[in-house]
Design a protein around this motif. Sequence first.
Motif, PDB file in Angstrom:
ATOM      1  N   LEU A  16      -9.836 107.660 124.740  1.00 10.58           N
ATOM      2  CA  LEU A  16     -10.287 109.007 124.402  1.00 10.58           C
ATOM      3  C   LEU A  16     -11.437 109.437 125.298  1.00 10.58           C
ATOM      4  N   ALA A  19      -9.941 110.452 128.494  1.00 10.63           N
ATOM      5  CA  ALA A  19      -9.284 111.759 128.357  1.00 10.63           C
ATOM      6  C   ALA A  19     -10.314 112.880 128.313  1.00 10.63           C
ATOM      7  N   TRP A  20     -11.466 112.605 127.703  1.00 14.69           N
ATOM      8  CA  TRP A  20     -12.552 113.605 127.641  1.00 14.69           C
ATOM      9  C   TRP A  20     -12.955 114.046 129.041  1.00 14.69           C
ATOM     10  N   LEU A  23     -10.625 116.565 130.312  1.00 13.62           N
ATOM     11  CA  LEU A  23     -10.420 117.726 129.446  1.00 13.62           C
ATOM     12  C   LEU A  23     -11.045 118.967 130.077  1.00 13.62           C
ATOM     13  N   GLU A  30      -6.096 122.333 124.375  1.00 17.22           N
ATOM     14  CA  GLU A  30      -6.215 120.919 124.730  1.00 17.22           C
ATOM     15  C   GLU A  30      -7.354 120.260 123.968  1.00 17.22           C
ATOM     16  N   LEU A  31      -8.449 120.982 123.776  1.00 19.71           N
ATOM     17  CA  LEU A  31      -9.557 120.436 122.988  1.00 19.71           C
ATOM     18  C   LEU A  31      -9.117 120.179 121.553  1.00 19.71           C
ATOM     19  N   TYR A  33      -6.130 119.416 120.448  1.00 16.46           N
ATOM     20  CA  TYR A  33      -5.318 118.194 120.440  1.00 16.46           C
ATOM     21  C   TYR A  33      -6.198 116.958 120.596  1.00 16.46           C
ATOM     22  N   TRP A  34      -7.159 117.010 121.503  1.00 14.37           N
ATOM     23  CA  TRP A  34      -8.062 115.875 121.712  1.00 14.37           C
ATOM     24  C   TRP A  34      -8.843 115.588 120.433  1.00 14.37           C
ATOM     25  N   TYR A  37      -7.016 113.423 117.799  1.00 16.02           N
ATOM     26  CA  TYR A  37      -7.060 111.979 118.059  1.00 16.02           C
ATOM     27  C   TYR A  37      -8.466 111.419 117.841  1.00 16.02           C
ATOM     28  N   PHE A  38      -9.476 112.221 118.178  1.00 14.69           N
ATOM     29  CA  PHE A  38     -10.851 111.805 117.944  1.00 14.69           C
ATOM     30  C   PHE A  38     -11.094 111.618 116.449  1.00 14.69           C
ATOM     31  N   ARG A 108     -17.419 119.676 119.800  1.00 14.89           N
ATOM     32  CA  ARG A 108     -17.623 119.029 121.101  1.00 14.89           C
ATOM     33  C   ARG A 108     -18.935 118.250 121.124  1.00 14.89           C
TER      34      ARG A 108
END
Length: 125
Positions: A16, A19-20, A23, A30-31, A33-34, A37-38, A108
Amino acid sequence: TASRELGEVSESASNLREAWEWLPGGNDNELLYWLEYFADLLVNFDRAADAARVWGCIERHREDKGPGWPYSERYRRMLDAARRALQDDALFDRAWSQGRLWSLGDARRFARDFYAGLPGDQGLV
């Protein structure tokens, strides 16, 4: 085994973080979706109330985008796992409501602060 599970959680945290770094700053989809998972990762760190806050934020921002945002079975399983881990529906619902007040910038910053607190060189840039 527990060590295998911990290794998988550590690997997930690392993935993750990577991936950050990729991003895009201006892409809310996209944030979102991220962040899903976070939030799932937070449950694995025994932070189910924080996961509920992040999912509350996700839900609100999806609603802002209008109808038609797809909810996967995986997403529903992650939410159910967080509820079970917390073992307190009222607490989950309060945390969810708090998260609905968050901006995407708040989410964020929360993610960045979470990673900054991990041992080793795992912080987010």
